[in-house]
Design a protein around this motif. Structure first.
Motif, short mmCIF file in Angstrom:
data_model
loop_
_atom_site.label_atom_id
_atom_site.label_comp_id
_atom_site.label_asym_id
_atom_site.label_seq_id
_atom_site.Cartn_x
_atom_site.Cartn_y
_atom_site.Cartn_z
N THR A 1 0.85 -1.19 0.00
CA THR A 1 0.00 0.00 0.00
C THR A 1 0.89 1.24 0.00
OG1 THR A 1 -1.76 -1.11 1.21
CG2 THR A 1 -1.76 1.29 1.29
N VAL A 2 0.64 2.12 -0.96
CA VAL A 2 1.33 3.40 -1.04
C VAL A 2 0.24 4.46 -0.98
CG1 VAL A 2 2.87 4.86 -2.38
CG2 VAL A 2 3.16 2.37 -2.45
N GLU A 3 0.24 5.25 0.10
CA GLU A 3 -0.79 6.27 0.28
C GLU A 3 -0.54 7.49 -0.60
OE1 GLU A 3 -0.94 6.92 4.54
OE2 GLU A 3 -2.07 5.07 4.85
N ASP A 4 -1.41 8.48 -0.50
CA ASP A 4 -1.37 9.68 -1.34
C ASP A 4 -0.07 10.46 -1.23
OD1 ASP A 4 -4.02 9.14 -2.02
OD2 ASP A 4 -4.85 10.67 -0.68
N ASN A 5 0.29 11.07 -2.39
CA ASN A 5 1.32 12.11 -2.42
C ASN A 5 2.71 11.58 -2.06
OD1 ASN A 5 1.87 14.85 -2.97
ND2 ASN A 5 1.70 15.41 -0.82
#
Length: 170
Positions: free
Chosen positions: A116-120
């Protein structure tokens, strides 16, 4: 095809531009930057407000995570689409990978399953995310880094180039 506005025309902006250009999704790509000597910029950062309809998509491209978050939020509030930009040479597992808005995946990045790679988030050239990692919002994983299996990168952390990051959440 759409148009893309890149906020920040410095070194990272060039990598964002390259990812966007290589994607083939954008007819026109332009920069905004507050440096009046930057010849790539079509205007200062504040011009994002008046360019919303000419450029429906925009992305902040600053190395400073606080500044990147500030403009990420401003762009969202102004109604911009904030795309994911993925260089075509990146390898991303098709098994349960989640990438947030505004994620930039540079050349030769490898993302394993269940990541999982979150926003920004910035994933710089050649970094490797082993399986079951979580990269929290506004982080930057530097060039040629390895984030080991199950590691959790906190929000706004910059993992330096070449590092091996091996920290599980407790």
């Amino acid at each position: 095809m759409s148009n893309l506005l890149i906020l920040g025309a410095g070194g990272f902006g060039h990598m964002v531009y390259e990812c966007a250009r290589q994607s083939g999704k954008y007819e026109e790509i332009a920069f905004l930057d507050d440096d009046p000597n930057n010849k790539l910029a079509i205007g200062p950062l504040s011009d994002y407000k008046k360019l919303r309809y000419a450029f429906p998509a925009a992305i902040p491209s600053f190395g400073d995570s606080d500044l990147r978050r500030e403009y990420f939020d401003k762009l969202l509030a102004a109604g911009y689409a904030i795309p994911r930009l993925i260089h075509p040479s990146a390898t991303i597992s098709k098994s349960n990978v989640k990438l947030g808005s505004g994620v930039v995946v540079e050349a030769k990045v490898i993302i394993a399953n269940d990541v999982t790679v979150e926003d920004n988030v910035i994933l710089s050239a050649g970094c490797v995310l082993d399986r079951e990692c979580v990269i929290h919002a506004d982080s930057h994983v530097g060039c040629a880094c390895t984030v080991t299996r199950g590691s959790v990168v906190p929000a706004k952390l910059r993992v330096p180039a070449g590092a091996v990051y091996d920290k599980k959440e407790r």
